[in-house]
Write a protein that holds these residues in place. Structure first.
Motif, mmCIF file in Angstrom:
data_model
loop_
_atom_site.group_PDB
_atom_site.id
_atom_site.type_symbol
_atom_site.label_atom_id
_atom_site.label_comp_id
_atom_site.label_asym_id
_atom_site.label_seq_id
_atom_site.Cartn_x
_atom_site.Cartn_y
_atom_site.Cartn_z
ATOM 1 N N HIS A 175 -8.496 4.286 1.491
ATOM 2 C CA HIS A 175 -8.965 4.952 2.695
ATOM 3 C C HIS A 175 -9.458 3.927 3.736
ATOM 4 O O HIS A 175 -10.382 3.147 3.473
ATOM 5 C CB HIS A 175 -10.085 5.936 2.341
ATOM 6 N N ASN A 176 -8.822 3.939 4.905
ATOM 7 C CA ASN A 176 -9.148 3.023 6.012
ATOM 8 C C ASN A 176 -9.021 1.543 5.642
ATOM 9 O O ASN A 176 -9.632 0.675 6.268
ATOM 10 C CB ASN A 176 -10.564 3.296 6.551
ATOM 11 N N LEU A 177 -8.226 1.262 4.605
ATOM 12 C CA LEU A 177 -7.990 -0.109 4.218
ATOM 13 C C LEU A 177 -6.530 -0.508 4.411
ATOM 14 O O LEU A 177 -6.190 -1.690 4.270
ATOM 15 C CB LEU A 177 -8.380 -0.335 2.748
#
Length: 299
Positions: free
Chosen positions: A295-297
């Motif tokens: 997530h968001n990486l």
């Protein structure tokens, strides 16, 4: 630094139990409940048959339980269960689990003779909810490699309960457990093989149990790993106005609260839900990394 009884605190909370290593400084063990009784508090005999009990125990291990706690006699009052009958209930179950899984096997018994035979059959933990009522219990455990759970409770096992009164329930529970630690040590049980359990609801009313839970860190401060046996208990039902079959959310909330307060073993009926709640709590406390992180990486 000591545990309040004069005994040095272990530099490490690492424990070797049943061929497994647990670092209770950064790990919480889920103890699944499997009862071979026709009148157990929650399951009402659903795992009384040997094949049903074996299936439940293996399913719990597959679902992520670290320990499986089996019992042949309920804690509360009820018909007399002879030693022979208790052995007939628990020994075949221990042997069947040990033959098919390496899960840690715990036996919930207040009888030293049952404890001795259970350890010989493959149990690695004796969960004595009577707090050493049987004077031979500690010496039986000391003659083995088993871990001993010391629980706060009052009165003879299976006796008619009395209305409990305490001046300060937490102070009295702590004093009781410290005295039982001394008794176990005197009998030869090593300090690193002791676990303490404040005994949620055992000879306590709902107000006592809620107070004890709020102050659980005082029990944790005694030193040995703390077990919290909160699953589906009456303090949850009375607090939320829920029957036994509808206490899962309250049970999970109580278990997580106890973990945050320092408990490192939780005794639970619904293993999949408990494992998810415990592993999530471990991650939020910084004990366990996520299984994966995207997530968001990415991108």
């Amino acid at each position: 630094m000591n545990d309040g009884t004069g005994h040095p605190l272990s530099a490490s909370m690492v424990r070797s139990i049943g061929g497994h290593t647990f670092d209770f400084a950064r790990q919480v063990a889920v103890m699944a409940i499997v009862n071979r009784t026709p009148d157990s508090f929650f399951d009402r005999g659903s795992t009384f048959a040997l094949d049903a009990a074996v299936t439940a125990a293996l399913a719990a291990a597959e679902a992520g339980a670290d320990w499986v706690d089996i019992g042949g006699v309920p804690f509360g009052r009820g018909p007399v269960v002879t030693v022979e009958e208790e052995l007939a209930r628990v020994i075949p179950l221990i042997e069947a689990i040990a033959a098919r899984s390496d899960v840690v096997i715990s036996v919930d018994t207040t009888n030293a003779a049952v404890a001795r035979r259970s350890i010989a059959a493959g149990a690695s933990v004796i969960n004595d909810t009577s707090g050493l009522w049987d004077p031979d219990m500690a010496s039986v455990v000391s003659d083995s490699a088993a871990t001993l759970v010391l629980t706060h409770s009052l009165g003879e096992p299976r006796s008619e309960p009395v209305r409990p009164t305490y001046g300060d329930v937490t102070d009295e529970v702590v004093a009781f457990l410290r005295e039982r630690i001394e008794r176990a040590l005197t009998a030869g049980v090593p300090y690193e093989r002791l676990v303490v359990d404040p005994g949620h609801d055992l000879n306590k009313n709902t107000f006592h149990t809620l107070e004890l839970t709020r102050r659980l860190e005082e029990v944790v401060a005694i030193g040995p790993p703390t077990l919290a046996a909160v699953s589906n208990k009456d303090f949850i039902g009375e607090t939320l106005d829920r029957p036994r079959a509808e206490r899962l959310e309250g049970t999970l909330a109580a278990a997580v609260f106890c973990i945050v307060k320092g408990a490192r073993i939780v005794r639970m009926h619904d293993v999949p839900a408990a494992v998810a709640a415990v592993r999530m709590t471990e991650s939020m406390m910084g004990f366990r990394p996520p299984v994966y992180a995207r997530h968001n990486l990415e991108g």
